[in-house]
Design a protein around this motif. Structure first.
Motif, PDB file in Angstrom:
ATOM      1  N   GLN A  49       0.860  -1.185   0.000  1.00  0.00           N
ATOM      2  CA  GLN A  49       0.000   0.000   0.000  1.00  0.00           C
ATOM      3  C   GLN A  49       0.895   1.233   0.000  1.00  0.00           C
ATOM      4  O   GLN A  49       1.869   1.307   0.752  1.00  0.00           O
ATOM      5  CB  GLN A  49      -0.929   0.042   1.225  1.00  0.00           C
ATOM      6  CG  GLN A  49      -1.846  -1.149   1.384  1.00  0.00           C
ATOM      7  CD  GLN A  49      -1.239  -2.237   2.238  1.00  0.00           C
ATOM      8  OE1 GLN A  49      -0.511  -1.975   3.186  1.00  0.00           O
ATOM      9  NE2 GLN A  49      -1.543  -3.489   1.906  1.00  0.00           N
ATOM     10  N   TYR A  51       0.458   5.555  -0.077  1.00  0.00           N
ATOM     11  CA  TYR A  51      -0.415   6.719  -0.117  1.00  0.00           C
ATOM     12  C   TYR A  51       0.424   7.974   0.074  1.00  0.00           C
ATOM     13  O   TYR A  51       1.422   7.995   0.780  1.00  0.00           O
ATOM     14  CB  TYR A  51      -1.531   6.641   0.930  1.00  0.00           C
ATOM     15  CG  TYR A  51      -1.193   5.945   2.208  1.00  0.00           C
ATOM     16  CD1 TYR A  51      -1.605   4.634   2.430  1.00  0.00           C
ATOM     17  CD2 TYR A  51      -0.465   6.583   3.206  1.00  0.00           C
ATOM     18  CE1 TYR A  51      -1.308   3.989   3.610  1.00  0.00           C
ATOM     19  CE2 TYR A  51      -0.163   5.948   4.386  1.00  0.00           C
ATOM     20  CZ  TYR A  51      -0.587   4.641   4.590  1.00  0.00           C
ATOM     21  OH  TYR A  51      -0.279   4.005   5.765  1.00  0.00           O
ATOM     22  N   GLY A  57      -5.834   2.687   5.233  1.00  0.00           N
ATOM     23  CA  GLY A  57      -5.012   2.466   4.051  1.00  0.00           C
ATOM     24  C   GLY A  57      -4.946   1.037   3.576  1.00  0.00           C
ATOM     25  O   GLY A  57      -4.242   0.754   2.605  1.00  0.00           O
ATOM     26  N   SER A 108      -9.658   5.957   4.859  1.00  0.00           N
ATOM     27  CA  SER A 108      -8.698   7.026   4.620  1.00  0.00           C
ATOM     28  C   SER A 108      -8.626   7.987   5.798  1.00  0.00           C
ATOM     29  O   SER A 108      -8.295   9.156   5.635  1.00  0.00           O
ATOM     30  CB  SER A 108      -9.053   7.792   3.339  1.00  0.00           C
ATOM     31  OG  SER A 108      -8.024   8.696   2.994  1.00  0.00           O
ATOM     32  N   GLU A 140      -7.104   8.446  -4.453  1.00  0.00           N
ATOM     33  CA  GLU A 140      -5.897   7.931  -3.819  1.00  0.00           C
ATOM     34  C   GLU A 140      -5.886   8.210  -2.325  1.00  0.00           C
ATOM     35  O   GLU A 140      -5.267   7.467  -1.558  1.00  0.00           O
ATOM     36  CB  GLU A 140      -4.656   8.533  -4.463  1.00  0.00           C
ATOM     37  CG  GLU A 140      -4.433   8.048  -5.896  1.00  0.00           C
ATOM     38  CD  GLU A 140      -3.088   8.452  -6.459  1.00  0.00           C
ATOM     39  OE1 GLU A 140      -2.539   9.478  -5.987  1.00  0.00           O
ATOM     40  OE2 GLU A 140      -2.588   7.759  -7.357  1.00  0.00           O
ATOM     41  N   MET A 141      -6.579   9.275  -1.886  1.00  0.00           N
ATOM     42  CA  MET A 141      -6.640   9.589  -0.461  1.00  0.00           C
ATOM     43  C   MET A 141      -7.755  10.599  -0.214  1.00  0.00           C
ATOM     44  O   MET A 141      -7.967  11.504  -1.024  1.00  0.00           O
ATOM     45  CB  MET A 141      -5.306  10.152   0.035  1.00  0.00           C
ATOM     46  CG  MET A 141      -5.287  10.507   1.519  1.00  0.00           C
ATOM     47  SD  MET A 141      -3.687  11.177   2.056  1.00  0.00           S
ATOM     48  CE  MET A 141      -2.680   9.709   2.003  1.00  0.00           C
TER      49      MET A 141
END
Length: 816
Positions: free
Chosen positions: A84, A86, A703, A742, A786-787
């Motif tokens: 993962q 981020y 995440g 998130s 993505e976040m």
């Protein structure tokens, strides 16, 4: 600037997970395989088949990286299911494996990374390096699970081992040119060859560029661009057949218009309804540029800058001494980070300046001695690391900050009687924090791993590590208002005081933070070869992640003094169990690898964020325990040189086993904090009482997707082009990631929906020489995030960092 203009380029957005199906390609590109179907790795500091290594490892060969456009660590999570990654910007980046590695949230320099990144045996201390393009990479190995008895820096979650192509004593040169939509352009050049009979050199240049993919209506410009430049040079001196001395240097620079967020949505909190985003936006006559995040439009009014420079030099000496090999790696690295962000995520002047430029230097020295006999493989090492960090940050509030950040009581006290609903006070305008943050980080270690071949089939592999860590930190934040008055936690007399209201948002704080400790860790792996191509293994590891110091500020006590107990965090204690099965069938045309793991961490270093006010950007605390467990499977088939296919999957169950005093999610924040026997109100009800903290035991770690997969394949047929023999080929690669949280404490508003990405390529190539192909990445135009980030102040505003849209283009690779 001329060099940058000559070598403009852009990154590609997806790629192929290097499963054993691509063994011949990866082996030919890096090291000759022991047998057809092998991937050769150096993860244990010796050359061996990946299938013989008793650990979970994923491998990407250099040719595979180039052909599929896998260009940095960010893209590897689309390829390696248990990885993962981020990032809200290069500094605030983290790579995790199996849900472990670094706390989710804003970066705190006082902590270690749980996933180590190594380039040619040199440890990169900051994850910002993972945002750069891979430069002349020959092979990338992703090792899952603790690796502290093999590598210089302790890595409790795993390691990403990147090996560059080495200088050659035969002349070779290669180039690559790509163009595509969004102004995509890329150029890569590599030249290698002899300078004398004993000296060879290699130089590589990579430049990438792409226009922005998000339009900023405030600046009338496209943002979220890419602008990368990378240079790497190596000189190899081989005075004899038993000695190699390699001097390497590299420089990488990013200067994009980055990193933009878009409006994602609103979720009701426990703050008074008149103090939440819809009411505040109406009061200030504000509308987001778009309420559909996938319109890819923003209106951020602060400068966006993410200037990122990283580089260094290393000297590696490798010599045959007696029956073994001695290796010395001496390295110096630097990192300069000069950002500017819009931390209120709107076009309103709330936080008008948010930047934390930092300069970092590190020195490392590693000595290793490796010995292989018919009965034993032994690796022993010494490692020294020193890092100096100096951050000089500035945060400044604007004219809309008072309305967004002050409480209802403070607004009523400031505004004339009866006008609090429409009054827009201005007491926070110009409130400025100037930060001076320093860290000196020293780590010393001795480590060793022994493989005892008890029989031809059975191997016992113990490992040990002794580590000493020392961190000396200093945090100094000086806050003044627009009149130049110093603001401290004790400024004013309470909520009716203007100075008190300012102190409730930003206040001066300074404190030292020190941590030092010795730690001992160990692991044991048993492996058994059921047949030549079938192997099983079992691993237990008892390890740790060094304690840390808080360098983003800490809470204050009732007297306004920093709570020094929060200035340090305890080390993590890790217990790791793993069972693995590696096999190849049908003359190594089919590969099936399976792994089951369970890892528990006591005193997990979690990121705690005070969402109510801007006092803290985020500080560290210890959660009592987390646990991650799961299953991983890799399947690949290569029945002939014409066709290959793969499927890789991961089931990861990562959760807080016990975290009883965690920060609350936004739906349980923003109201008056309960005292005594009061009962908190219902989630998301404006004006309700809010708990001081929340018990999030049993919640999933942020995440981490429960399910992740990657799959694909390639087919080719012989064909001539320009009278040359070659192959016409088509390839397909895809990935899927299920939903994930998130927010540090799972919120009903910040679950990122699962998504899949599909990538295609087709072209003509020679085995060595010309390769012409077109590609489409994210071919279905999937909209994905993505976040997600919760804005401070508990107004309910949620912002998003978007993934790339559909991209397409063409690439020509050639030798010359």
């Amino acid at each position: 600037m001329k060099l940058r203009q000559i070598f403009l380029a852009s990154v590609a957005s997806a790629g192929l997970f290097a499963s054993p199906a691509f063994a011949a390609e990866a082996a030919a590109d890096q090291v000759q395989a022991e047998a057809p179907g092998d991937i050769v790795v150096t993860a244990r500091h010796r050359t061996e088949s990946a299938q013989s290594v008793p650990l979970a490892i994923s491998v990407l060969g250099g040719l595979t990286l180039e052909r599929t456009g896998a260009f940095n660590v960010n893209r590897l999570q689309q390829l390696a299911p248990t990885l993962q990654f981020y990032s809200s910007n290069p500094r605030n980046s983290a790579a995790n494996l199996r849900g472990l590695g670094a706390p989710f949230g804003l970066t705190n320099d006082g902590i270690e990374q749980g996933v180590g990144i190594y380039v040619d045996d040199v440890y990169f201390s900051r994850a910002a390096a993972s945002t750069f393009d891979f430069l002349d990479a020959g092979q990338i190995e992703v090792l899952r699970g603790p690796q502290g008895t093999l590598y210089g820096k302790n890595t409790t979650a795993g390691a990403i081992n990147i090996t560059s192509r080495a200088p050659t004593f035969n002349f070779e040169s290669r180039g690559e040119i790509s163009v595509g939509n969004y102004g995509y352009r890329q150029l890569k050049l590599t030249v290698s060859g002899p300078l004398s009979e004993t000296v060879a050199a290699r130089i590589a240049v990579s430049s990438t560029g792409r226009n922005g993919t998000i339009y900023n209506t405030t600046t009338k410009s496209w943002v979220q661009s890419q602008d990368n430049l990378g240079l790497r040079g190596q000189i190899l001196w081989r005075p004899s057949a038993t000695v190699d001395v390699t001097l390497a240097a590299d420089y990488n620079e990013q200067n994009p218009s980055c990193c933009a967020t878009v409006y994602y949505g609103y979720g009701s909190t426990q703050r008074a309804s008149a103090r939440q985003f819809p009411a505040l936006a109406t009061l200030l006559a504000y509308k987001p540029a778009s309420t559909n995040p996938y319109d890819r439009v923003t209106d951020l009014d602060s400068e966006l800058r993410a200037t990122n420079r990283i580089g260094g030099a290393s000297l590696k000496v490798k010599a045959q001494i007696g029956a073994g090999t001695f290796t010395s790696i001496t390295a110096w690295r630097f990192w300069d980070w000069n950002p500017s962000n819009d931390r209120d995520y709107t076009g309103l002047p709330i936080t008008t300046l948010s930047q934390n430029p930092t300069k970092q230097e590190q020195y490392t020295q590693e000595f290793r001695y490796s010995l292989s006999t018919s009965k034993f493989d032994w690796n022993v090492g010494l490692f020294a690391f020193n890092q100096a960090v100096h951050t000089t940050g500035t945060q400044q509030q604007g004219s809309a900050a008072s309305r967004f950040l002050l409480s209802s009581a403070q607004i009523s006290a400031i505004c004339p009687t009866g006008s609090s609903a429409t009054c827009v006070p201005d007491i926070l305008n110009g409130l400025t924090a100037k930060n001076d943050i320093r860290l000196n980080n020293t780590s010393l270690a001795a480590f060793s791993q022994l493989s005892w071949k008890v029989t031809d089939r059975f191997t016992i592999q113990p490992g040990v590590r002794l580590n000493y860590d020392q961190k000396k930190g200093w945090y100094n934040s000086v806050v003044t208002n627009s009149a130049g008055t110093l603001i401290t936690p004790t400024s004013g007399t309470g909520s009716n005081s203007l100075l008190g209201a300012q102190a409730g948002v930003l206040s001066s704080q300074q404190f030292p933070a020190r941590y030092s400790a010795w730690n001992f860790s160990y692991d044991l792996t048993l492996s058994y070869a059921l047949s030549r191509d079938v192997r099983a293994y079992a691993t237990y590891a008892k390890t740790f992640k060094s304690g840390g110091v808080n360098l983003n500020g800490v809470p204050s006590d009732a007297n306004g003094q920093p709570i020094l107990a929060a200035a340090t965090v305890r080390p993590e204690t890790v217990n790791h169990f793993e069972l693995g099965f590696k096999s190849q069938w049908l003359d190594r045309k089919v590969t099936v690898n399976l792994a089951a793991f369970r890892t528990t961490i006591d005193n997990f270093q979690a990121q705690v964020t005070n969402g109510a006010l801007g006092v803290l950007r985020g500080y560290l605390a210890n959660a009592e325990q987390v646990r991650t467990q799961g299953l991983e499977g890799d399947f690949s088939v290569r029945p002939s040189e014409r066709f290959s296919a793969y499927v890789n999957a991961a089931l990861t169950d990562a959760k807080y086993t016990k975290f009883t005093t965690a920060p609350c999610p936004p739906e349980l924040s923003g109201g008056t904090t309960v005292t005594g026997t009061q009962t908190p109100g219902a989630a998301g009800v404006p004006g309700a009482l809010s708990p001081a903290s929340c018990d999030i035991s049993g919640q999933r770690l942020p995440g981490v997707s429960k399910y992740a997969l990657s799959w694909g394949g390639e087919y080719n047929i012989p064909a001539k082009l320009f009278g040359k023999d070659g192959q016409v080929y088509v390839g397909y690669d895809a990935s899927y990631r299920s939903s994930w949280s998130s927010n540090a404490s799972a919120s009903i508003y910040t679950w990122v929906k699962g998504y899949s990405l599909h990538n295609f390529r087709a072209g003509w190539r020679q085995d060595r020489g010309l390769d012409i192909y077109g590609w489409v990445r994210n071919a279905t135009g999937t909209n994905y995030v993505e976040m997600l980030t919760v804005a401070s102040g508990n107004t309910g505003l949620i912002a998003a960092n978007l993934g790339d849209p559909r991209t397409y283009g063409a690439t020509v690779k050639f030798d010359f």
